[in-house]
Design a protein around this motif. Structure first.
Motif, PDB file in Angstrom:
ATOM      1  N   LYS A   1       0.842  -1.204   0.000  1.00  0.00           N
ATOM      2  CA  LYS A   1       0.000   0.000   0.000  1.00  0.00           C
ATOM      3  C   LYS A   1       0.876   1.253   0.000  1.00  0.00           C
ATOM      4  O   LYS A   1       0.585   2.223  -0.727  1.00  0.00           O
ATOM      5  CB  LYS A   1      -0.922  -0.001   1.217  1.00  0.00           C
TER       6      LYS A   1
ATOM      7  N   PRO B   1      -4.507  -2.148   3.505  1.00  0.00           N
ATOM      8  CA  PRO B   1      -5.438  -1.436   2.619  1.00  0.00           C
ATOM      9  C   PRO B   1      -6.890  -1.718   3.011  1.00  0.00           C
ATOM     10  O   PRO B   1      -7.199  -2.721   3.646  1.00  0.00           O
ATOM     11  CB  PRO B   1      -5.120  -2.012   1.241  1.00  0.00           C
TER      12      PRO B   1
ATOM     13  N   GLU C   1      -9.282  -0.275  -1.620  1.00  0.00           N
ATOM     14  CA  GLU C   1      -7.885  -0.108  -2.007  1.00  0.00           C
ATOM     15  C   GLU C   1      -7.285  -1.445  -2.454  1.00  0.00           C
ATOM     16  O   GLU C   1      -6.435  -1.489  -3.359  1.00  0.00           O
ATOM     17  CB  GLU C   1      -7.073   0.457  -0.840  1.00  0.00           C
TER      18      GLU C   1
END
Length: 804
Positions: free
Chosen positions: A514, A528, A532
């Motif tokens: 991430k 995440p 995401e």
């Protein structure tokens, strides 16, 4: 049985030995040679001793972990707390050192500052790649300064893996080949390759390098054990020979005794090799133990021979009487001592079983060697001269015997009060005894590698791995976001425990992905969200082939994950507290219907093993007491005599346990042997005293007081001599660099000293106080065997002393 052990039987043994001297010498030489060929099979342990049976649930859990991820104790750490490392010359030298180490087959891979990689995002095609942070092999000062700032502030992925969160300390992590980490190759690599290269670097660049990790600790620890075996043997030989010479003032007698115990030591090593046992911190004690226990046999036999020579000067008759009269007594004392050790065989611990087998076999072997070698050698030598017999007329020992008799005769109440006070204090001390399951507690505190352990504990929060195995019960279950969040929650809880380091797991890589997705911004180093994750997933597909972290912390099916944390050197109590805190959290975070989570790892295994050994200690000690009580019941045919004879042998054990509590000496694998060793040896004195006492009763027409005092004077000197040898012999272990071995030597020595006093003061006092109930013809029946013949007087006072 009476007939088997009769005088006639021992007379036959004496004739057999003296008529076949050449055959006996040849047989001993052949057996010694054959056993010496087994020395090559002796193996030094390259792992921690397994303290529990293979089918124990804790072992099964650990083996299940090893099946999934292989050996977890394969990490060696090189640490440097010196900002000078980030200068071009020294940083390049450090890079050369780690590159050189990578070339060895024992090293699988290395994570080092010079070779660190950064996860970066690329768009066409969408992917993450691990690229070197330092592109130049010879970075300049400004590049290194930029790298240092980025490492400590912008790469949380490497926190506690490469750099310390407490200071500017950095480390390189050497992951050893899992197939070689528990073999001799590890020892060769550490001692002959790694150590010389590190020392060369330190000397050349004036930078102190700290080295640690379980493979390194185990290697240096086992090397210390190897070094100390020869030290113990040499020290035991020197101490016992000095004491022996002090008693006998004869170089010839001393050399004969030393030859006997040296052959016993050779046999001990041969038995270890023949049985294919590993040399551990326990089996390493057996050779010097054989010396310490064998010398009293030599004292009894040689002293009896010299007394007989003094009495009538007939060598053949003297040798025959040595075998017939002392053979039976020394047989029984060696059998009881061997029995104390043999009880370890009945435990479920392989470590204790192996120790019990080798010790009991070799104690009986040293008896046989003493009984054969001493008479045979003396039969070829000239009769001892008067100067060799002077020690028989020593008067100084008479003062000690007179003191004992005076105490028993006039101060029995003081003896009882002292015993009760000792017992009370001991019980108080016993309640303060703690159990230690620390791997490091016994290790030499003054060595550099122990100081390095403490360094890594300060900087990286520990070096002993504690593993958590997570079974998601479905393939690819680890990479589900719900599982990762649960793992992260548990890791945050672990991070708050001061004794545990920041955990390592697959969540680090997921968090780093991430961060990489957001162009390396460290504030995005976190798991995440589900949205995401959908964006990041196309970039992360090739991560598995990018590095080893994925395969190190997830199995090939994606069903199992490991969370690794490193523990400080905490004791058993603290470890149990940590476990008690972790388990409820694990159960709360991971529902049992969806996950199966197990705590394991070397640290936990050793702590559980120590607790298991303590239970085995109680069992083995109980068995030793029952076994020796049975022997005494067979010998004396009196239940009351069993009870009264156990009192002076159990009291010293309780006193020792109390001392351990007051002195802060914990129960652990190394000190766990104290009680069984001391009980098996101290009961010998009781057997000698009671056998002589019964003989005196018959000789004195069952007059109790006269018999007690006669037995006390007759056996007091032999007990004093052998106790002195045993006291100083076991004190040899106190020169060890291992704390547990030092404690073992000191505690056994103290216990045997207490046991001698208990047998010479408390036992006769009890016999006199309970004379009407104990010492009569109905209670003291004819024993099943004669331990001491009618005129047995080995190591006893000369006629001058008897008149005092």
């Amino acid at each position: 049985m009476h007939k088997i052990f009769s005088f006639g039987f021992w007379n036959s043994i004496a004739r057999l030995i003296l008529r076949n001297r050449i055959v006996i010498i040849v047989l001993i030489a052949i057996i010694t040679f054959l056993l010496s060929t087994q020395w090559k099979n002796m193996r030094f342990s390259y792992t921690e001793a397994n303290l529990m049976p293979d089918d124990h649930p804790v072992n099964q859990s650990y083996n299940d972990f090893l099946d999934k991820f292989g050996e977890e104790g394969n990490l060696i750490l090189l640490g440097v707390q010196d900002s000078a490392l980030f200068t071009p010359e020294k940083f390049k030298a450090w890079n050369r050192l780690t590159t050189k180490l990578t070339s060895f087959p024992e090293v699988d891979h290395i994570i080092s500052p010079a070779s660190l990689k950064e996860l970066k995002k690329f768009e066409d095609p969408k992917r993450f790649e691990m690229l070197p942070i330092l592109e130049s092999e010879s970075p300049n000062a400004s590049e290194l300064k930029e790298f240092e700032n980025k490492l400590f502030s912008g790469l949380p992925f490497y926190e506690n893996l490469v750099y310390s969160s407490h200071s500017n300390t950095i480390q390189s992590a050497l992951y050893l080949n899992k197939e070689l980490v528990n073999t001799k190759a590890r020892k060769i690599f550490v001692l002959e390759e790694l150590d010389p290269l590190v020392k060369e670097f330190e000397e050349k660049y004036d930078i102190e390098v700290r080295v640690s990790g379980m493979p390194y600790i185990r290697t240096l620890n086992s090397q210390n054990i190897i070094d100390e075996i020869s030290l113990f043997i040499l020290a035991a030989l020197i101490v016992t020979s000095i004491i022996f010479f002090f008693f006998f003032r004869s170089i010839r007698a001393t050399l004969i005794s030393m030859l006997t115990v040296c052959i016993g030591v050779m046999w001990a090593f041969g038995v270890i090799g023949l049985l294919r046992y590993e040399i551990t911190i326990l089996t390493a004690l057996i050779p010097p133990l054989i010396i310490v226990i064998g010398i009293p046999n030599c004292i009894f036999l040689i002293n009896k021979y010299q007394q007989e020579i003094k009495n009538h000067g007939n060598q053949a008759k003297s040798l025959q009487r040595v075998i017939t009269k002392v053979g039976n007594a020394t047989l029984m004392t060696n059998v009881t001592t061997a029995s104390g050790f043999a009880t370890f065989i009945l435990t479920d611990s392989q470590l204790l079983r192996e120790f019990g087998v080798v010790a009991s076999i070799n104690i009986l072997a040293i008896f046989i060697l003493s009984l054969l070698i001493i008479p045979v050698i003396y039969s070829y030598l000239k009769i001892p001269r008067d100067r060799h017999l002077k020690h028989l007329n020593k008067r100084w020992i008479g003062g000690f015997v007179n003191w004992m008799e005076n105490m028993v005769r006039n101060h029995r109440i003081a003896i009882y009060i002292s015993s009760i006070l000792l017992l009370t204090a001991s019980i108080i001390g016993i309640y303060t005894i703690r159990i230690s399951g620390s791997i490091l507690e016994d290790m030499p505190k003054n060595t550099q590698f122990f100081k390095d352990v403490k360094f890594f504990e300060r900087e990286f929060d520990g070096v002993m791995p504690l593993e958590i195995l997570v079974d998601t019960k479905r393939p690819k279950g680890v990479l589900k976001l719900s599982t990762l969040k649960r793992m992260d929650k548990l890791e945050n809880f672990i991070d708050d425990i001061p004794e545990l380091s920041k955990p390592l797991s697959i969540t680090r890589l997921v968090k780093y992905s991430k961060q990489a997705y957001y162009n390396g911004n460290p504030k995005y180093y976190q798991l995440p969200s589900s949205q995401e994750q959908n964006f990041i997933m196309p970039y992360a597909k090739n991560l598995e082939s990018q590095g080893s972290l994925m395969s190190s912390y997830i199995d090939s099916t994606g069903q199992y994950a490991r969370i690794t944390t490193f523990m400080q050197d905490v004791g058993t109590e603290k470890m149990e507290e940590i476990e008690a805190d972790l388990i409820p959290q694990i159960q709360k975070i991971f529902p049992e219907e969806r996950y199966e989570v197990a705590l394991t790892g070397k640290a936990l295994l050793f702590q559980k093993g120590t607790n298991y050994l303590v239970r085995n200690l109680i069992v083995s000690l109980g068995l030793a007491i029952l076994l020796i009580a049975g022997l005494m019941a067979w010998m004396f045919r009196s239940f009351r005599m069993i009870i009264i004879s156990l009192v002076p042998n159990l009291l010293p054990l309780l006193v020792t346990a109390g001392m351990m509590g007051f002195l802060g000496v914990p129960i652990k694998p190394s000190t766990i042997l104290v009680f069984s060793i001391a009980f098996g040896i101290s009961v010998d004195d009781t057997i000698h005293f009671l056998a002589k006492y019964r003989q005196e009763l018959k000789a004195n027409n069952w007059k109790i007081k006269r018999s007690v005092y006669a037995a006390l004077r007759e056996t007091g000197v032999s007990m004093f001599y052998t106790s002195i040898v045993l006291f100083f012999g076991f004190s040899v272990f106190m020169i060890s660099s291992f704390g547990g071995t030092v404690a073992l030597g000191g505690l056994v020595s103290a216990t045997l000293l207490f046991a001698m006093l208990a047998n010479l003061l408390l036992l006769p006092s009890l016999l006199l106080s309970l004379e009407r109930n104990i010492a009569n013809k109905k209670v003291l029946k004819e024993p099943a065997m004669r331990i001491i013949e009618t005129d047995e007087d080995d190591l006893e006072l000369d006629s001058d002393n008897k008149k005092n």
